[in-house]
Design a protein around this motif. Sequence first.
Motif, PDB file in Angstrom:
ATOM      1  N   THR A  83       0.368  -2.783   2.691  1.00  0.00           N
ATOM      2  CA  THR A  83      -0.718  -2.841   1.714  1.00  0.00           C
ATOM      3  C   THR A  83      -0.314  -2.284   0.353  1.00  0.00           C
ATOM      4  OG1 THR A  83      -1.561  -0.693   2.481  1.00  0.00           O
ATOM      5  CG2 THR A  83      -2.475  -2.670   3.522  1.00  0.00           C
ATOM      6  N   CYS A  84       0.985  -2.120   0.121  1.00  0.00           N
ATOM      7  CA  CYS A  84       1.456  -1.665  -1.187  1.00  0.00           C
ATOM      8  C   CYS A  84       2.929  -2.005  -1.332  1.00  0.00           C
ATOM      9  CB  CYS A  84       1.252  -0.151  -1.343  1.00  0.00           C
ATOM     10  SG  CYS A  84       1.643   0.465  -3.007  1.00  0.00           S
ATOM     11  N   HIS A  85       3.301  -2.530  -2.491  1.00  0.00           N
ATOM     12  CA  HIS A  85       4.707  -2.756  -2.777  1.00  0.00           C
ATOM     13  C   HIS A  85       4.939  -2.654  -4.272  1.00  0.00           C
ATOM     14  CE1 HIS A  85       2.649  -6.610  -1.574  1.00  0.00           C
ATOM     15  NE2 HIS A  85       2.854  -6.884  -2.841  1.00  0.00           N
ATOM     16  N   GLU A 125       0.826 -10.867 -13.236  1.00  0.00           N
ATOM     17  CA  GLU A 125      -0.358 -10.586 -12.417  1.00  0.00           C
ATOM     18  C   GLU A 125      -1.431 -11.633 -12.701  1.00  0.00           C
ATOM     19  OE1 GLU A 125       0.007  -5.691 -12.252  1.00  0.00           O
ATOM     20  OE2 GLU A 125      -1.492  -6.653 -13.541  1.00  0.00           O
ATOM     21  N   THR A 126      -1.985 -12.206 -11.635  1.00  0.00           N
ATOM     22  CA  THR A 126      -3.074 -13.165 -11.782  1.00  0.00           C
ATOM     23  C   THR A 126      -4.412 -12.587 -11.357  1.00  0.00           C
ATOM     24  OG1 THR A 126      -2.604 -14.073  -9.578  1.00  0.00           O
ATOM     25  CG2 THR A 126      -1.556 -15.152 -11.462  1.00  0.00           C
ATOM     26  N   ASP A 127      -4.373 -11.446 -10.691  1.00  0.00           N
ATOM     27  CA  ASP A 127      -5.616 -10.810 -10.247  1.00  0.00           C
ATOM     28  C   ASP A 127      -5.325  -9.349  -9.917  1.00  0.00           C
ATOM     29  OD1 ASP A 127      -8.276 -10.673  -9.676  1.00  0.00           O
ATOM     30  OD2 ASP A 127      -8.152 -11.666  -7.728  1.00  0.00           O
ATOM     31  N   VAL A 128      -6.251  -8.480 -10.241  1.00  0.00           N
ATOM     32  CA  VAL A 128      -6.144  -7.062  -9.912  1.00  0.00           C
ATOM     33  C   VAL A 128      -7.394  -6.669  -9.137  1.00  0.00           C
ATOM     34  CG1 VAL A 128      -5.983  -4.709 -10.809  1.00  0.00           C
ATOM     35  CG2 VAL A 128      -4.756  -6.561 -11.958  1.00  0.00           C
ATOM     36  N   ARG A 129      -7.195  -6.032  -7.995  1.00  0.00           N
ATOM     37  CA  ARG A 129      -8.308  -5.706  -7.109  1.00  0.00           C
ATOM     38  C   ARG A 129      -8.305  -4.224  -6.759  1.00  0.00           C
ATOM     39  NH1 ARG A 129     -12.133  -9.776  -6.821  1.00  0.00           N
ATOM     40  NH2 ARG A 129     -10.991 -11.629  -7.508  1.00  0.00           N
ATOM     41  N   PRO A 130      -9.492  -3.646  -6.523  1.00  0.00           N
ATOM     42  CA  PRO A 130      -9.565  -2.238  -6.116  1.00  0.00           C
ATOM     43  C   PRO A 130      -9.246  -2.072  -4.638  1.00  0.00           C
ATOM     44  CG  PRO A 130     -11.772  -3.157  -6.250  1.00  0.00           C
ATOM     45  CD  PRO A 130     -10.833  -4.237  -6.723  1.00  0.00           C
ATOM     46  N   ALA A 131      -8.607  -0.972  -4.319  1.00  0.00           N
ATOM     47  CA  ALA A 131      -8.372  -0.567  -2.928  1.00  0.00           C
ATOM     48  C   ALA A 131      -9.156   0.722  -2.705  1.00  0.00           C
ATOM     49  CB  ALA A 131      -6.889  -0.341  -2.669  1.00  0.00           C
ATOM     50  N   ALA A 132      -9.994   0.729  -1.680  1.00  0.00           N
ATOM     51  CA  ALA A 132     -10.864   1.878  -1.432  1.00  0.00           C
ATOM     52  C   ALA A 132     -10.072   3.057  -0.879  1.00  0.00           C
ATOM     53  CB  ALA A 132     -11.966   1.487  -0.449  1.00  0.00           C
ATOM     54  N   VAL A 133     -10.388   4.258  -1.354  1.00  0.00           N
ATOM     55  CA  VAL A 133      -9.744   5.466  -0.839  1.00  0.00           C
ATOM     56  C   VAL A 133     -10.787   6.520  -0.522  1.00  0.00           C
ATOM     57  CG1 VAL A 133      -7.654   5.040  -2.191  1.00  0.00           C
ATOM     58  CG2 VAL A 133      -9.394   6.593  -3.088  1.00  0.00           C
ATOM     59  N   MET A 288      -7.495   3.160   2.238  1.00  0.00           N
ATOM     60  CA  MET A 288      -7.985   2.182   3.213  1.00  0.00           C
ATOM     61  C   MET A 288      -7.641   0.751   2.826  1.00  0.00           C
ATOM     62  SD  MET A 288     -11.705   3.832   4.208  1.00  0.00           S
ATOM     63  CE  MET A 288     -12.274   4.020   2.504  1.00  0.00           C
ATOM     64  N   GLY A 289      -7.036   0.548   1.648  1.00  0.00           N
ATOM     65  CA  GLY A 289      -6.611  -0.779   1.242  1.00  0.00           C
ATOM     66  C   GLY A 289      -7.730  -1.616   0.662  1.00  0.00           C
ATOM     67  N   LYS A 290      -7.333  -2.743   0.074  1.00  0.00           N
ATOM     68  CA  LYS A 290      -8.333  -3.641  -0.502  1.00  0.00           C
ATOM     69  C   LYS A 290      -8.954  -4.479   0.606  1.00  0.00           C
ATOM     70  CE  LYS A 290      -5.408  -7.663  -1.601  1.00  0.00           C
ATOM     71  NZ  LYS A 290      -5.016  -8.639  -2.630  1.00  0.00           N
ATOM     72  N   GLY A 291     -10.072  -5.110   0.299  1.00  0.00           N
ATOM     73  CA  GLY A 291     -10.691  -5.987   1.285  1.00  0.00           C
ATOM     74  C   GLY A 291     -12.181  -5.745   1.396  1.00  0.00           C
ATOM     75  N   GLY A 292     -12.856  -6.669   2.093  1.00  0.00           N
ATOM     76  CA  GLY A 292     -14.310  -6.679   2.103  1.00  0.00           C
ATOM     77  C   GLY A 292     -14.984  -6.043   3.297  1.00  0.00           C
ATOM     78  N   THR A 303     -10.986   4.756  -5.978  1.00  0.00           N
ATOM     79  CA  THR A 303     -10.252   3.492  -5.867  1.00  0.00           C
ATOM     80  C   THR A 303      -8.868   3.616  -6.490  1.00  0.00           C
ATOM     81  OG1 THR A 303     -11.219   2.671  -7.931  1.00  0.00           O
ATOM     82  CG2 THR A 303     -12.302   2.010  -5.877  1.00  0.00           C
ATOM     83  N   LEU A 304      -7.948   2.836  -5.941  1.00  0.00           N
ATOM     84  CA  LEU A 304      -6.668   2.543  -6.568  1.00  0.00           C
ATOM     85  C   LEU A 304      -6.699   1.047  -6.900  1.00  0.00           C
ATOM     86  CD1 LEU A 304      -4.335   4.438  -4.068  1.00  0.00           C
ATOM     87  CD2 LEU A 304      -5.126   5.253  -6.302  1.00  0.00           C
ATOM     88  N   HIS A 305      -5.684   0.552  -7.568  1.00  0.00           N
ATOM     89  CA  HIS A 305      -5.686  -0.872  -7.894  1.00  0.00           C
ATOM     90  C   HIS A 305      -4.345  -1.502  -7.535  1.00  0.00           C
ATOM     91  CE1 HIS A 305      -9.180   0.409 -10.258  1.00  0.00           C
ATOM     92  NE2 HIS A 305      -9.580  -0.845 -10.095  1.00  0.00           N
ATOM     93  N   VAL A 306      -4.440  -2.673  -6.922  1.00  0.00           N
ATOM     94  CA  VAL A 306      -3.259  -3.466  -6.575  1.00  0.00           C
ATOM     95  C   VAL A 306      -3.445  -4.867  -7.141  1.00  0.00           C
ATOM     96  CG1 VAL A 306      -2.662  -2.154  -4.505  1.00  0.00           C
ATOM     97  CG2 VAL A 306      -4.260  -4.057  -4.329  1.00  0.00           C
ATOM     98  N   SER A 307      -2.324  -5.536  -7.373  1.00  0.00           N
ATOM     99  CA  SER A 307      -2.401  -6.837  -8.043  1.00  0.00           C
ATOM    100  C   SER A 307      -1.766  -7.939  -7.219  1.00  0.00           C
ATOM    101  CB  SER A 307      -1.715  -6.761  -9.413  1.00  0.00           C
ATOM    102  OG  SER A 307      -0.321  -6.513  -9.269  1.00  0.00           O
ATOM    103  N   GLU A 308      -2.158  -9.162  -7.554  1.00  0.00           N
ATOM    104  CA  GLU A 308      -1.576 -10.362  -6.987  1.00  0.00           C
ATOM    105  C   GLU A 308      -0.894 -11.148  -8.102  1.00  0.00           C
ATOM    106  OE1 GLU A 308      -4.363 -12.735  -4.892  1.00  0.00           O
ATOM    107  OE2 GLU A 308      -5.249 -11.045  -3.808  1.00  0.00           O
TER     108      GLU A 308
END
Length: 372
Positions: A83-85, A125-133, A288-292, A303-308
């Motif tokens: 869930t992180c790179h 980056e085409t999208d940036v999403r929050p990851a819950a912590v 806890m990573g991104k996701g619904g 939150t932290l932020h990860v991108s696609e």
Amino acid sequence: MNITVVRPGDLGDAEKSRWRELQKADPSLDNPFLSVEFTLAMGRLRDYVHVAIVEDAGQLTGFFPYERHAFGIGRPLGGFLTTCHGLISVPGLELEAKALLRACGLNVFGFDHMVAGQPTFAPYETDVRPAAVMDFTSGYEAWLEQVKRNSAKNLKTWRYKERKLAREHGDLRLSWASTDPAELGRLLAWKSDQYRRTGRVDRFAQPWIVRLTEQMHAEQSADFAGVLTMLYAGDVPVAGHFGLRTATTLVGWFPAYDTEFGKYSPGIVHHLQMAEAAAGAGLHMVDMGKGGKDYKHWLQSGTLHVSEGRLSRPSAAAAVHWIGRVPFNKARTIVTDSPSLYRAADRVLKGFGRMRSTRGQESGTREPSGAR
């Protein structure tokens, strides 16, 4: 600036030490999936794992772990398992992206959990999403107050189920950082059952993933360790989790529970107790990573932020990769980012899981319960 590529096992002591030094110096890199220990373990198990070493004026300035597959297709280390790179480097290091691809022997590199904003990858980056912590930097009680603000009704319900579980099955006890391989085996059996029951691919049907998990469980140092927790009601294990940690951050990886105790919401009860134990052990957060998934929104306090995104060099392989992956990744992101769409997709997958189970029983095979 010079870039050389090696297998993880070829990293010397000085290089591993520098990797750890760079990671500790940048808070955005405080994730065990970015640790050299995880890269070394992946390298022992998979021959497509490589590391690009970046040097500038004779100084080691960065490390880029990645997977190189057929036709020069590059993937993040661990792929769907992680869930992180990202690039482990001095702050602000910016490499010419296509030069990095050439040095790594890649035609294309797609990512979906990149540390957001890294200069080398930010333009792609085409999208940036929050990851819950779950953030414990202000203490466990402050985190719990935030959970109450998120949903006092849910917290009240969970506490009621927690008391009911203890009343009907025995006092609750959390085993924190267990080194017992039998407990790990039980958790993985539950998780395999969950994958099949909910229509997902069973990751633990792949022996190398089981070996990776076992190797990570055996890693125990101040800066990197596998953390196994198991919640007991009386003498009976009911829920657990296996994740990885740095000195300050635990990353959620494999949570699961015994479905016989499903009415007590044992997974949530376990997370509440795991949070208290993590804070007591001196950890600053649980990622806890991104996701619904709804429980993430209820338990999060930051939150932290990860991108696609995706970068490529002109080639037939890159074009085929785009056709095969990019539209799917966009659709997946839309679903996982929305709790309502995630629940709908989850119902469909669970229906598929029930159909698959029924077909297996009709053909004379038996689905494992996952509880024993």
